[in-house]
Scaffold this motif. Structure first.
Motif, PDB file in Angstrom:
ATOM      1  N   ASN A  25     -35.372  10.150   4.829  1.00 44.18           N
ATOM      2  CA  ASN A  25     -36.648  11.042   5.319  1.00 44.18           C
ATOM      3  C   ASN A  25     -38.320  10.504   4.608  1.00 44.18           C
ATOM      4  O   ASN A  25     -38.951  10.441   5.445  1.00 44.18           O
ATOM      5  N   CYS A  49     -39.523   8.046   5.394  1.00 48.90           N
ATOM      6  CA  CYS A  49     -39.694   7.214   6.499  1.00 48.90           C
ATOM      7  C   CYS A  49     -41.152   7.789   7.574  1.00 48.90           C
ATOM      8  O   CYS A  49     -42.223   7.484   7.835  1.00 48.90           O
ATOM      9  N   ASP A  92     -39.985  12.056  11.359  1.00 48.69           N
ATOM     10  CA  ASP A  92     -38.944  12.888  10.534  1.00 48.69           C
ATOM     11  C   ASP A  92     -37.589  11.817  11.352  1.00 48.69           C
ATOM     12  O   ASP A  92     -37.909  10.806  12.433  1.00 48.69           O
ATOM     13  N   VAL A  93     -36.701  11.991  10.507  1.00 49.32           N
ATOM     14  CA  VAL A  93     -35.708  10.797  10.751  1.00 49.32           C
ATOM     15  C   VAL A  93     -35.079  11.481  11.539  1.00 49.32           C
ATOM     16  O   VAL A  93     -34.396  12.487  10.962  1.00 49.32           O
ATOM     17  N   CYS A 104     -36.491   6.573  12.652  1.00 46.83           N
ATOM     18  CA  CYS A 104     -38.037   7.199  12.290  1.00 46.83           C
ATOM     19  C   CYS A 104     -38.799   7.413  13.370  1.00 46.83           C
ATOM     20  O   CYS A 104     -39.901   6.652  13.854  1.00 46.83           O
TER      21      CYS A 104
END
Length: 362
Positions: free
Chosen positions: A99, A102, A169-170, A184
């Motif tokens: 994350n 990302c 965000d992931v 992502c």
């Protein structure tokens, strides 16, 4: 850059609402996306590194224009280097970098996108001052002032790219085959988040800079046509090529941004919103790819512009291209000759000033 990987990876459905259905992976689109990024990486990274090398190794004294080109090549080259993340992303059809990466990768992508646009804008403003106001304003532009402006530009782009850290965000997705992947993707939880991010990106990253660029070049071309050497068609064509290329690469991307902003104004169950959103989803990948490719276009443009120097100067042709040519003089008068961003003579003025010295250096 927004959504390009998501679009290629998951197909044409990239929705701003978290409760809408995610699209099924598209292997064909992912393969096309990975191929485009690979070509961009192979062309953009060496091309921009060559520009940086030409300026740092071959140019002994650097003008304002050359310093801006150097920073533009650094921004574009760094953006091209980030494409390796997207190649892996598309090849594996899952975000494997976590994350934090990302957010960081897309933040850096947006930062360099803004940097490229703003540096091109500064180049057009610098040229405007050199051609239209050589005696009143251009002599105030010293190396110290230029370095401060460039530093301030980088600070500004790092600040206005912060939404990329907030709105990404992931996400974990499970398809019909019960296979888990990670994307992502934007994390817009409210419609106003969509409107803010895409509208801000288009206004700050295209409308305002491009308005300045167009205004600058209109005034420049008007000035060129008022001078004795108004038949310098090659130089005028090169100016127009830079403006047109910038617009062709970026306009479609920002049109889709505005369509997505317009869609977010309608209620969730609106048929108009669905049509607008579907169109934006279907075209997002292509327009994002075009905007990304723009970062490797400048080395190609410079190469074509400087091909006449290749035979005599070899690998130093790019540095030769950035050098100003000598001032032209006429009988019983001394004229100021302002050079354009690529070192061509364009404008005659009445007196030889300090500006001519600055413009005739690499």
């Amino acid at each position: 850059m927004n959504n390009i990987s998501v679009s290629f990876l998951t197909g044409p459905k990239t929705t701003p609402d978290p409760d809408e259905e995610n699209a099924v992976k598209n292997d064909y689109s992912a393969a096309i996306g990975a191929l485009i990024f690979s070509l961009v990486f192979l062309l953009g990274v060496p091309g921009n590194l060559f520009i940086v090398w030409s300026i740092l190794a071959r140019c002994r004294q650097r003008s304002v224009t050359t310093l801006l080109i150097l920073n533009l090549a650094c921004a574009d080259g760094f953006l091209m280097a980030l494409s390796i993340f997207f190649i892996i992303y598309l090849a594996m059809q899952s975000w494997v970098f976590g994350n934090t990466m990302c957010k960081i990768v897309f933040y850096l992508c947006n930062s360099n996108m803004y940097a490229s646009v703003f540096l091109i804008t500064l180049m057009s403003v610098n040229r405007l001052l050199a051609v239209v106001f050589p005696h009143t304003l251009y002599h105030l532009i010293t190396r110290k002032v230029v370095k401060r402006v460039i530093l301030g530009t980088w600070v500004l782009v790092m600040a206005i790219s912060i939404p990329s850290l907030v709105f990404r965000d992931v996400k974990k997705e499970t398809d019909d085959m019960n296979q888990t992947t990670y994307v992502c993707a934007p994390n817009h939880t409210l419609r106003r988040h969509v409107r803010f991010e895409y509208a801000f990106q288009t206004v700050a990253g295209f409308i305002i800079p491009y308005a300045i660029i167009i205004t600058s070049y209109v005034l420049i071309l008007k000035r060129l046509r008022e001078t004795r050497f108004q038949r310098n068609i090659r130089s005028e064509k090169l100016i127009l090529a830079i403006v047109i290329m910038f617009g062709l690469f970026w306009l479609p991307y920002h049109v889709i941004n505005l369509i997505q902003v317009a869609a977010a104004w309608y209620p969730k169950d609106s048929a108009t919103r669905k049509r607008l959103q579907d169109f934006a989803d279907l075209t997002r990948a292509v327009t994002s790819a075009l905007s990304f490719i723009s970062s490797c276009a400048n080395p190609v443009l410079y190469t074509f512009a400087g091909k006449s120097y290749i035979k005599n100067n070899g690998f130093a042709f790019m540095a030769k291209l950035f050098e100003g040519t000598s001032s032209e003089t006429g009988p019983k008068t001394t004229r100021f000759t302002a050079t354009d961003d690529l070192g061509k003579n364009n404008v005659d003025s009445e007196n030889h000033t300090l500006a001519s010295t600055q413009q005739n250096r690499c």
